[in-house]
Design an enzyme around this catalytic site. Sequence first.
Site, PDB file in Angstrom:
ATOM      1  N   GLU A  83       0.848  -1.136   0.040  1.00 46.81           N
ATOM      2  CA  GLU A  83      -0.039  -0.044  -0.178  1.00 46.81           C
ATOM      3  C   GLU A  83       0.823   1.108   0.009  1.00 46.81           C
ATOM      4  O   GLU A  83       0.331   2.274  -0.405  1.00 46.81           O
ATOM      5  CB  GLU A  83      -0.889  -0.196   1.367  1.00 46.81           C
ATOM      6  CG  GLU A  83      -1.889   1.100   1.368  1.00 46.81           C
ATOM      7  CD  GLU A  83      -1.287   2.401   1.941  1.00 46.81           C
ATOM      8  OE1 GLU A  83      -2.191   3.544   1.985  1.00 46.81           O
ATOM      9  OE2 GLU A  83      -0.296   2.344   2.328  1.00 46.81           O
ATOM     10  N   CYS A 115      -4.711  -3.501   1.944  1.00 42.77           N
ATOM     11  CA  CYS A 115      -4.222  -4.340   2.902  1.00 42.77           C
ATOM     12  C   CYS A 115      -4.122  -5.851   2.132  1.00 42.77           C
ATOM     13  O   CYS A 115      -3.662  -6.749   2.793  1.00 42.77           O
ATOM     14  CB  CYS A 115      -4.468  -4.392   4.182  1.00 42.77           C
ATOM     15  SG  CYS A 115      -4.443  -2.857   4.960  1.00 42.77           S
ATOM     16  N   HIS A 237      -6.886 -10.562   8.823  1.00 46.63           N
ATOM     17  CA  HIS A 237      -6.157  -9.301   8.697  1.00 46.63           C
ATOM     18  C   HIS A 237      -6.143  -8.639  10.109  1.00 46.63           C
ATOM     19  O   HIS A 237      -7.456  -8.297  10.621  1.00 46.63           O
ATOM     20  CB  HIS A 237      -6.723  -8.030   7.508  1.00 46.63           C
ATOM     21  CG  HIS A 237      -6.108  -6.926   7.407  1.00 46.63           C
ATOM     22  ND1 HIS A 237      -4.674  -6.605   7.641  1.00 46.63           N
ATOM     23  CD2 HIS A 237      -6.722  -5.602   7.484  1.00 46.63           C
ATOM     24  CE1 HIS A 237      -4.620  -5.251   7.560  1.00 46.63           C
ATOM     25  NE2 HIS A 237      -5.795  -5.000   7.653  1.00 46.63           N
TER      26      HIS A 237
HETATM   27  N1  CAA Z   1     -10.024   0.468  28.607  1.00 47.91           N
HETATM   28  C1  CAA Z   1     -10.258  -0.594  27.842  1.00 47.91           C
HETATM   29  N2  CAA Z   1     -10.957  -0.500  26.692  1.00 47.91           N
HETATM   30  C2  CAA Z   1     -11.077   0.772  26.341  1.00 47.91           C
HETATM   31  C3  CAA Z   1     -10.656   1.824  26.997  1.00 47.91           C
HETATM   32  C4  CAA Z   1     -10.024   1.679  28.213  1.00 47.91           C
HETATM   33  N3  CAA Z   1      -9.786   2.593  29.159  1.00 47.91           N
HETATM   34  N4  CAA Z   1     -11.097   3.106  26.447  1.00 47.91           N
HETATM   35  C5  CAA Z   1     -11.747   2.676  25.281  1.00 47.91           C
HETATM   36  N5  CAA Z   1     -11.813   1.479  25.095  1.00 47.91           N
HETATM   37  C6  CAA Z   1     -12.203   0.636  24.075  1.00 47.91           C
HETATM   38  C7  CAA Z   1     -13.543   1.156  23.475  1.00 47.91           C
HETATM   39  O1  CAA Z   1     -14.468   0.805  24.065  1.00 47.91           O
HETATM   40  C8  CAA Z   1     -13.127   0.418  22.094  1.00 47.91           C
HETATM   41  O2  CAA Z   1     -13.695  -0.824  22.144  1.00 47.91           O
HETATM   42  P1  CAA Z   1     -14.837  -1.345  21.327  1.00 47.91           P
HETATM   43  O3  CAA Z   1     -14.407  -1.014  19.792  1.00 47.91           O
HETATM   44  O4  CAA Z   1     -15.080  -2.763  21.513  1.00 47.91           O
HETATM   45  O5  CAA Z   1     -15.935  -0.716  21.559  1.00 47.91           O
HETATM   46  C9  CAA Z   1     -11.710   0.667  21.575  1.00 47.91           C
HETATM   47  O6  CAA Z   1     -11.274   0.725  23.090  1.00 47.91           O
HETATM   48  C10 CAA Z   1     -11.304   1.561  20.949  1.00 47.91           C
HETATM   49  O7  CAA Z   1     -11.954   2.844  21.218  1.00 47.91           O
HETATM   50  P2  CAA Z   1     -12.494   3.815  20.343  1.00 47.91           P
HETATM   51  O8  CAA Z   1     -13.671   3.456  19.367  1.00 47.91           O
HETATM   52  O9  CAA Z   1     -13.032   5.031  21.001  1.00 47.91           O
HETATM   53  O10 CAA Z   1     -11.241   4.368  19.610  1.00 47.91           O
HETATM   54  P3  CAA Z   1     -10.756   5.398  18.588  1.00 47.91           P
HETATM   55  O11 CAA Z   1     -11.939   6.334  18.250  1.00 47.91           O
HETATM   56  O12 CAA Z   1      -9.659   6.016  18.846  1.00 47.91           O
HETATM   57  O13 CAA Z   1     -10.566   4.467  17.122  1.00 47.91           O
HETATM   58  C11 CAA Z   1      -9.867   3.016  15.560  1.00 47.91           C
HETATM   59  C12 CAA Z   1     -10.174   3.298  17.008  1.00 47.91           C
HETATM   60  C13 CAA Z   1     -11.084   3.303  14.865  1.00 47.91           C
HETATM   61  C14 CAA Z   1      -9.383   1.702  15.566  1.00 47.91           C
HETATM   62  C15 CAA Z   1      -8.678   4.125  15.125  1.00 47.91           C
HETATM   63  O14 CAA Z   1      -7.364   3.677  15.795  1.00 47.91           O
HETATM   64  C16 CAA Z   1      -8.483   4.085  13.696  1.00 47.91           C
HETATM   65  O15 CAA Z   1      -9.208   4.768  12.856  1.00 47.91           O
HETATM   66  N6  CAA Z   1      -7.603   3.174  13.200  1.00 47.91           N
HETATM   67  C17 CAA Z   1      -7.371   3.335  11.727  1.00 47.91           C
HETATM   68  C18 CAA Z   1      -8.393   2.466  10.780  1.00 47.91           C
HETATM   69  C19 CAA Z   1      -8.467   0.928  11.274  1.00 47.91           C
HETATM   70  O16 CAA Z   1      -7.375   0.410  11.736  1.00 47.91           O
HETATM   71  N7  CAA Z   1      -9.512   0.414  10.764  1.00 47.91           N
HETATM   72  C20 CAA Z   1      -9.702  -1.021  10.911  1.00 47.91           C
HETATM   73  C21 CAA Z   1     -10.671  -1.743   9.883  1.00 47.91           C
HETATM   74  S1  CAA Z   1      -9.942  -1.072   8.198  1.00 47.91           S
HETATM   75  C22 CAA Z   1      -8.835  -2.208   7.863  1.00 47.91           C
HETATM   76  O17 CAA Z   1      -8.521  -3.322   8.388  1.00 47.91           O
HETATM   77  C23 CAA Z   1      -7.497  -1.792   6.718  1.00 47.91           C
HETATM   78  C24 CAA Z   1      -6.417  -1.164   7.494  1.00 47.91           C
HETATM   79  O18 CAA Z   1      -5.548  -2.053   7.668  1.00 47.91           O
HETATM   80  C25 CAA Z   1      -6.454   0.059   7.692  1.00 47.91           C
END
Ligand code: CAA
Length: 391
Positions: A83, A115, A237
Amino acid sequence: MTHDPAIGIHDLSLATTEFVLPHTALAAHNGTDIGKYHVGIGQRSMSVPAADEDIVTLAASAAAPLIATHGSDGIRTLVFATESSIDQAKSAGIYVHSLLGLPSATRVVELKQACYAATAGLQFAIGLVRRDPTQKVLVIASDISRYDLDSPGEATQGAAAVALLVSADPALLRIEDPSGVFTADVMDFWRPNYRDTALVDGQESITAYLQAVEGCWKDYTEQGGRALQDFAAFCYHQPFTKMAYKAHRHLLNYTGHATDEDAARRALADTTGYNTVIGNSYTASVYLALASLLESGQDLAGKPVAFLSYGSGSVAEFFAGTVAPGYRTAVRTTAHQQAVTRRREVDYATYRQLHATRLPADGGDHATAEQTTGAFRLAALRGHKRIYTTR
Ligand code: CAA
């Protein structure tokens, strides 16, 4: 169903970067509860490339041990999946071909679909080997995952390369027919040519991944694939390792199975070891899951393993492989663990500075900082040309 001769992954070798940033450092910087990273997304650290590392040096480091062990006889194709491409025209695979001294009688090509592309490369390789079982194909997945600083994606960065030697009568994994495939036009994650960090709609990307799980599983069963309960483990993945749990629970639910945590843990726990500490390596991620699984304590000889390869945008493929008898003598556990433990920890400020570093675009003669202790270096950029050296 496997064919005669069986075709699949004969050898697998991984490489990662010189540096590593623990999630504790990121959490301390941005005030996040560490539970969100360690538990919420299932990540502990992420690989950070040195100034003189790129997808080529990672790929060459991953593939060199395969050539050292097997030689280059029979390799007539090198497929480079990424990528994080470094050139709009020239395949990064040609630099690797040169660094490894592969014969000129080789076809080299780069594949892209976020990916997913390494799985396309693997399937194309199987087709080539089926046409002529004396040939081998080198498939390399190499990526540096980079999101904007201070964005939600920052915690899901990483970098690694996995090199797969695909051949008849493979020592590790026999890939089966059929495959289930799925494509949908979604804007969940993308990177326009003028950007060097990815754009992502985090929640949309998770939804798109789960829809793709359904889609390619549906096609897999319609093509006459195995029943879900046949599989000893599932390699997903893993952009972050908790995503594999979300995906597997979704698949269990979709297929009418109980979604208890134990079932998910049994199917996934042995697949997340490398991805938890390396972070997202885009094309390499699903094959890092395979490496973790094969190097775990489980006896997998003769057992079917499921693969779910997802690439945003989106394309996904569900397929199966049967682990070869005697595979334990062919895994590279010690070297792989060293690749992870040799990384030098950086503090947040150093990581941030490395993240912000860009190669100059003025066409001048620019040496890179000598940082990597690995075998291959991006030594300079000279007249818009990348100059690589080998130690
Ligand atoms: N203790 C334990 N868990 C906690 C916590 C704490 N103190 N605080 C938050 N959490 C949990 C939340 O409840 C949540 O869990 P669930 O999803 O099970 O509900 C998890 O931690 C993440 O919290 P948020 O959703 O609030 O986190 P965020 O808004 O910061 O976003 C993310 C997380 C969307 C993965 C972000 O990091 C992101 O955008 N990453 C890039 C995109 C990505 O990886 N997407 C995956 C699918 S796409 C794909 O697979 C292709 C690729 O490689 C990109």
